[in-house]
Design a protein around this motif. Structure first.
Motif, PDB file in Angstrom:
ATOM      1  N   TRP A 699       0.816  -1.209   0.000  1.00 24.55           N
ATOM      2  CA  TRP A 699       0.000   0.000   0.000  1.00 24.55           C
ATOM      3  C   TRP A 699       0.855   1.267   0.000  1.00 24.55           C
ATOM      4  O   TRP A 699       0.546   2.230  -0.683  1.00 24.55           O
ATOM      5  CB  TRP A 699      -0.930  -0.017   1.227  1.00 24.55           C
ATOM      6  N   PHE A 700       1.946   1.250   0.746  1.00 19.99           N
ATOM      7  CA  PHE A 700       2.798   2.433   0.846  1.00 19.99           C
ATOM      8  C   PHE A 700       3.523   2.699  -0.468  1.00 19.99           C
ATOM      9  O   PHE A 700       3.580   3.836  -0.946  1.00 19.99           O
ATOM     10  CB  PHE A 700       3.800   2.256   1.991  1.00 19.99           C
ATOM     11  N   ARG A 701       4.085   1.653  -1.064  1.00 25.65           N
ATOM     12  CA  ARG A 701       4.782   1.837  -2.339  1.00 25.65           C
ATOM     13  C   ARG A 701       3.804   2.236  -3.429  1.00 25.65           C
ATOM     14  O   ARG A 701       4.099   3.094  -4.275  1.00 25.65           O
ATOM     15  CB  ARG A 701       5.515   0.557  -2.727  1.00 25.65           C
ATOM     16  N   ALA A 702       2.624   1.627  -3.409  1.00 27.28           N
ATOM     17  CA  ALA A 702       1.624   1.957  -4.420  1.00 27.28           C
ATOM     18  C   ALA A 702       1.234   3.432  -4.336  1.00 27.28           C
ATOM     19  O   ALA A 702       1.106   4.117  -5.360  1.00 27.28           O
ATOM     20  CB  ALA A 702       0.391   1.072  -4.243  1.00 27.28           C
ATOM     21  N   ASN A 703       1.052   3.940  -3.147  1.00 30.34           N
ATOM     22  CA  ASN A 703       0.715   5.351  -2.988  1.00 30.34           C
ATOM     23  C   ASN A 703       1.835   6.256  -3.498  1.00 30.34           C
ATOM     24  O   ASN A 703       1.575   7.314  -4.079  1.00 30.34           O
ATOM     25  CB  ASN A 703       0.437   5.655  -1.520  1.00 30.34           C
ATOM     26  N   THR A 723      -5.377  12.647 -23.894  1.00 37.93           N
ATOM     27  CA  THR A 723      -5.601  11.205 -24.046  1.00 37.93           C
ATOM     28  C   THR A 723      -4.612  10.409 -23.208  1.00 37.93           C
ATOM     29  O   THR A 723      -4.987   9.447 -22.520  1.00 37.93           O
ATOM     30  CB  THR A 723      -5.460  10.806 -25.527  1.00 37.93           C
ATOM     31  N   ARG A 724      -3.337  10.805 -23.271  1.00 37.88           N
ATOM     32  CA  ARG A 724      -2.321  10.085 -22.500  1.00 37.88           C
ATOM     33  C   ARG A 724      -2.562  10.240 -21.005  1.00 37.88           C
ATOM     34  O   ARG A 724      -2.380   9.302 -20.236  1.00 37.88           O
ATOM     35  CB  ARG A 724      -0.923  10.624 -22.863  1.00 37.88           C
ATOM     36  N   ALA A 725      -3.001  11.405 -20.573  1.00 34.30           N
ATOM     37  CA  ALA A 725      -3.257  11.643 -19.156  1.00 34.30           C
ATOM     38  C   ALA A 725      -4.387  10.754 -18.652  1.00 34.30           C
ATOM     39  O   ALA A 725      -4.289  10.153 -17.566  1.00 34.30           O
ATOM     40  CB  ALA A 725      -3.594  13.114 -18.936  1.00 34.30           C
ATOM     41  N   GLU A 726      -5.467  10.638 -19.422  1.00 29.53           N
ATOM     42  CA  GLU A 726      -6.600   9.808 -18.994  1.00 29.53           C
ATOM     43  C   GLU A 726      -6.209   8.337 -18.917  1.00 29.53           C
ATOM     44  O   GLU A 726      -6.660   7.604 -18.027  1.00 29.53           O
ATOM     45  CB  GLU A 726      -7.773   9.992 -19.961  1.00 29.53           C
ATOM     46  N   LYS A 727      -5.396   7.886 -19.843  1.00 27.45           N
ATOM     47  CA  LYS A 727      -4.951   6.491 -19.832  1.00 27.45           C
ATOM     48  C   LYS A 727      -4.154   6.176 -18.569  1.00 27.45           C
ATOM     49  O   LYS A 727      -4.353   5.129 -17.932  1.00 27.45           O
ATOM     50  CB  LYS A 727      -4.097   6.220 -21.069  1.00 27.45           C
ATOM     51  N   LEU A 728      -3.250   7.075 -18.187  1.00 31.94           N
ATOM     52  CA  LEU A 728      -2.455   6.853 -16.974  1.00 31.94           C
ATOM     53  C   LEU A 728      -3.325   6.916 -15.721  1.00 31.94           C
ATOM     54  O   LEU A 728      -3.074   6.200 -14.751  1.00 31.94           O
ATOM     55  CB  LEU A 728      -1.341   7.894 -16.892  1.00 31.94           C
ATOM     56  N   GLU A 729      -4.373   7.759 -15.733  1.00 32.92           N
ATOM     57  CA  GLU A 729      -5.268   7.845 -14.580  1.00 32.92           C
ATOM     58  C   GLU A 729      -5.975   6.519 -14.342  1.00 32.92           C
ATOM     59  O   GLU A 729      -6.113   6.071 -13.197  1.00 32.92           O
ATOM     60  CB  GLU A 729      -6.287   8.969 -14.801  1.00 32.92           C
ATOM     61  N   ARG A 730      -6.474   5.876 -15.405  1.00 32.62           N
ATOM     62  CA  ARG A 730      -7.142   4.588 -15.252  1.00 32.62           C
ATOM     63  C   ARG A 730      -6.175   3.544 -14.699  1.00 32.62           C
ATOM     64  O   ARG A 730      -6.548   2.706 -13.872  1.00 32.62           O
ATOM     65  CB  ARG A 730      -7.729   4.141 -16.599  1.00 32.62           C
ATOM     66  N   ARG A 731      -4.952   3.633 -15.124  1.00 34.62           N
ATOM     67  CA  ARG A 731      -3.949   2.657 -14.686  1.00 34.62           C
ATOM     68  C   ARG A 731      -3.654   2.792 -13.199  1.00 34.62           C
ATOM     69  O   ARG A 731      -3.629   1.811 -12.465  1.00 34.62           O
ATOM     70  CB  ARG A 731      -2.674   2.833 -15.504  1.00 34.62           C
ATOM     71  N   SER A 738      -6.272  -2.049  -5.724  1.00 37.56           N
ATOM     72  CA  SER A 738      -5.725  -3.364  -5.405  1.00 37.56           C
ATOM     73  C   SER A 738      -4.872  -3.303  -4.145  1.00 37.56           C
ATOM     74  O   SER A 738      -4.957  -4.174  -3.273  1.00 37.56           O
ATOM     75  CB  SER A 738      -4.897  -3.888  -6.578  1.00 37.56           C
ATOM     76  N   ALA A 739      -4.045  -2.273  -4.022  1.00 37.74           N
ATOM     77  CA  ALA A 739      -3.181  -2.140  -2.852  1.00 37.74           C
ATOM     78  C   ALA A 739      -3.993  -1.903  -1.581  1.00 37.74           C
ATOM     79  O   ALA A 739      -3.663  -2.426  -0.509  1.00 37.74           O
ATOM     80  CB  ALA A 739      -2.199  -0.994  -3.064  1.00 37.74           C
ATOM     81  N   GLU A 740      -5.081  -1.169  -1.694  1.00 35.14           N
ATOM     82  CA  GLU A 740      -5.894  -0.888  -0.512  1.00 35.14           C
ATOM     83  C   GLU A 740      -6.577  -2.152  -0.013  1.00 35.14           C
ATOM     84  O   GLU A 740      -6.657  -2.390   1.198  1.00 35.14           O
ATOM     85  CB  GLU A 740      -6.932   0.184  -0.853  1.00 35.14           C
TER      86      GLU A 740
END
Length: 745
Positions: A699-703, A723-731, A738-740
């Motif tokens: 969780w810490f590394r993911a944050n 477009t590139r910004a939205e793609k990275l946001e979904r990722r 998952s980490a939470e």
């Protein structure tokens, strides 16, 4: 013309014991009191008489009235006094013009009272008091103090010195006194002869009279009369303080330019007035409280209705007396009369009410050397880290120990329970490769700080709150306190009194001597950043005064400064960052761009080898080289900057702090050019995916990685790539969810 009558009797405020036979023995005498017969005879003759106005008080009457001098001793007023007053009052009339007043004296010798009539000429035996010149006027013409040789320690000179200090304290003429001290010091300093070995300043410190006068001047330079005379009881305090070398040294070594002189002196004076015994015995504690509580120290508490949350600010005097009481009763692990004021700053500054300090004394029973284990006594509470859970009602030590907490709570508990025991301690925090973290530094030995308590790897730029300055202290400065030179009181005092001496003599036209004093201070106190800062200021002044043509001539001196400072702090390069600043400003501008870039690249590689986790210093070195390229104005400057940062992020980007710093600097330099900004956003993303991003479900590394994802999305949007910004946001959203889930299992 009538004259107002003066009171015949002023009740005495204090009676002294009889010198001879008690007045009560007079009751055994037979017949009328002789004193009454004498007074009646005097009244009948129309002469003057003596009036009672109080014990041992001499007064001269105005025109046409009697002159009175009353002298008597006894455990109570003479019984005869009441019987003679009516007769005296009845006969008190203005004298005829041209008549001399008659003088009478009431004397008590233990066996009889008698009133002696004096001749008019006796009036001359009662001289008018000649008012003594005010000390402020005297100090302007008073011969300078003798501060060297055997005459300086002779009894008459010591008595004169004491008398002048006493008179100054009484009148409050502190600026005049300081000027007088300076006038006494300068003739000793200015003609110092050269010596073959050692420093010619050494002879000054071997003269006790000179050294004490010098310390007085330094103290008063920090507390001018405008401060002293507006502080109640300051004169009484300074009368003692300026006669004691060690307290003056401790204060001068502890004071910071950001301290409020009026509030500091006010605290010192008030503590001394309330209890001079304890203020003197615990003078280092008094000084520490004075410099900490010249600004509000707010009690730290989590949100909640807690029983002591109404106490928002620590009362400095209450805190002082709390430590005095516990030390006197031997309840502290480290008695506060054994620590320096600089250490006690990190004791008295616990942001908790005294009820919490008492809890720590009652419940925490550990040795000083093992206090770091208090950090781990608080169980880590993951729900507080992930969801922000607040399990506390009071945010008290007992609740933290019972409910658990995150790293910040662990450090808070460890540090402030240590402070309750008189152990200096500091809460530190910084960014790691796993995100923000808090840990503790505790002085677990009398001369050793342990800054590894709860610390994890990857910290680039740790630090903590400094309660004296209200600013920040770096973790690396705490490390420096373990340096051998820093731990030596002899070295510390020897370094700083030379810097104080330079401060004193430079304004009086002794610039070469002041410069020499600074250089000697730097030679013996190389472990002290302050000596390097003063040497830097000396070289800056020399460069500025020499004009534009001399800057290049002084480059060799600047090279020596830079190499010397980097060598001194090679194991602690953050404390030598001033060397990099000097190199950029005073060396590189005089070199061709290619040569300057080679020097910067070489310095960057050295920093990389020396810094360990502090890769943000490498990022600073890259930024310096990029600024140099940009200032050159070449057509391919933006391309060179892009290449520099692409290599830098791949080489040093594994450290999260360094990567963020390089990304921010890179995009900031090129954002005004659309093409270069688009390329920079893509370069940053590429380097991130290659050297930073792990996809970890921790969780810490993911944050930590998500925070960088968000930064890159901002750069893409600013460059126009939504477009590139939205793609990275979904990722990064999927990564964080998952980490939470994994953290709360």
């Amino acid at each position: 013309m009538s004259h107002p009558r003066r009171p015949l009797l002023t009740p005495p405020t204090r009676w002294t014991p009889p010198k001879h036979v008690p007045l009560a023995s007079r009751s055994k005498r037979a017949g009328p009191p002789p004193i009454l017969i004498l007074i009646l005879a005097l009244v009948a003759a129309g002469g003057g008489w003596w009036l009672f106005s109080g014990p041992t008080e001499n007064r001269r009457a105005g025109p046409g009235n009697v002159v009175e001098i009353v002298e008597f001793t006894g455990v109570e007023p003479p019984q005869e006094k009441a019987s003679i007053l009516p007769a005296v009052a009845e006969a008190l009339q203005p004298l005829a013009p041209g008549r001399e007043p008659t003088v009478a004296r009431l004397e008590s010798n233990g066996s009889a009272d008698m009133l002696r009539t004096a001749e008019p000429g006796d009036l001359e035996s009662v001289p008018e008091e000649t008012p003594e010149a005010e000390i402020s006027d005297r100090l302007e013409t008073e011969p300078a103090l003798i501060l060297t040789g055997t005459d300086a320690t002779a009894t008459p000179e010591i008595a004169r010195d004491r008398e002048l200090l006493e008179a100054t304290a009484e009148e409050g003429s502190w600026d005049e006194y300081r000027a007088f001290i300076e006038r006494s010091l300068l003739p000793v300093v200015a003609p110092l002869p050269e010596v073959r070995t050692g420093s010619r300043f050494d002879s000054l410190w071997n003269e006790p009279a000179f050294y004490q006068a010098f310390l007085r001047q330094q103290v008063l330079a920090r507390f001018p009369a405008s401060v002293v005379n507006t502080t109640e009881k300051s004169g009484e305090f300074l009368r003692w303080f300026l006669g004691s070398n060690e307290p003056m040294e401790e204060l001068l070594l502890t004071l910071h330019p950001d301290d409020d002189p009026a509030k500091v002196l006010g605290f010192l004076a008030n503590a001394h007035y309330v209890s001079s015994e304890f203020a003197r015995k615990y003078i280092n504690l008094t000084i520490a409280c004075a410099v900490v509580f010249d600004r509000p120290l707010r009690i730290q508490a989590d949100d909640g209705p807690g029983r002591y949350l109404g106490e928002r600010v620590v009362n400095g005097m209450d805190r002082f007396h709390w430590y005095v009481d516990r030390s006197e009763n031997k309840k502290l692990a480290v008695p506060v009369d054994r620590s320096s004021a600089r250490d006690l700053v990190w004791v008295v500054s616990a942001p908790v009410p005294e009820i919490e300090l008492d809890w720590a004394l009652a419940e925490m029973r550990m040795r000083r050397q093992n206090w770091g284990s208090a950090y781990g006594m608080v169980e880590y509470l993951m729900e507080r880290a992930v969801n922000g859970l607040n399990p506390y009602q009071e945010y008290s030590f007992s609740e933290i120990l019972k409910e658990g907490g995150i790293c910040g709570d662990q450090a808070y508990f460890c540090v402030n329970t240590a402070r309750a025991q008189g152990i200096p301690a500091i809460s530190l925090s910084g960014e790691t490769d796993l995100g923000p973290h808090a840990w503790a530094a505790v002085k677990t030995e009398p001369d050793e700080w342990d800054s590894t308590i709860g610390r994890i790897g990857g910290v680039a730029d740790g630090g903590g709150y400094h309660p004296q300055t209200g600013g920040r202290i770096s973790e690396q400065e705490v490390w420096l306190w373990n340096d051998r030179g820093q731990k030596s009181q002899t070295t510390r005092l020897g370094t700083f009194r030379l810097l104080w001496l330079a401060d004193f003599i430079e304004p009086h036209g002794e610039k070469p001597l002041a410069a020499e004093s600074i250089r000697v201070a730097n030679s013996i106190g190389r472990a002290f950043p302050e000596s390097w800062l003063r040497l830097h200021g000396l070289l800056v002044a020399k460069t500025r005064e020499g004009g534009e043509g001399s800057e290049k001539e002084l480059v060799p001196e600047w090279v020596d400064f830079v190499s010397g400072m980097r060598s001194q702090f090679r194991d602690n390069p953050r404390m030598g960052s001033l060397a990099s600043e000097a190199e950029l400003e005073f060396i590189l501008p005089h070199l061709p761009e290619d040569e300057a870039r080679r020097i910067l690249a070489s310095a960057r590689r050295k920093i990389d080898r020396m810094t360990g986790e502090q890769k943000d210093l490498v990022a600073d070195a890259i930024k310096a080289e990029a600024d140099l390229i940009a200032s050159g104005g070449s057509a391919d400057a933006l391309e060179k900057i892009g290449q520099l940062y692409s290599r830098g992020m791949r080489s040093y980007g594994e450290n999260v702090t360094a990567f963020k710093r390089m990304a921010e600097d890179y995009f900031g330099l090129v954002r005004d050019d659309p093409a270069a900004a688009t390329k920079a956003a893509r370069d940053i993303e590429s380097a991130f995916l290659r050297v930073v991003e792990t996809g970890s479900k921790n969780w810490f590394r993911a944050n930590t990685e998500v925070s960088i994802y968000k930064m890159i999305c901002t750069y893409h949007r600013e460059a126009g790539d939504e477009t590139r910004a939205e793609k990275l946001e979904r990722r990064y959203t999927r990564l964080l969810e998952s980490a939470e889930r994994g953290a709360l299992r």
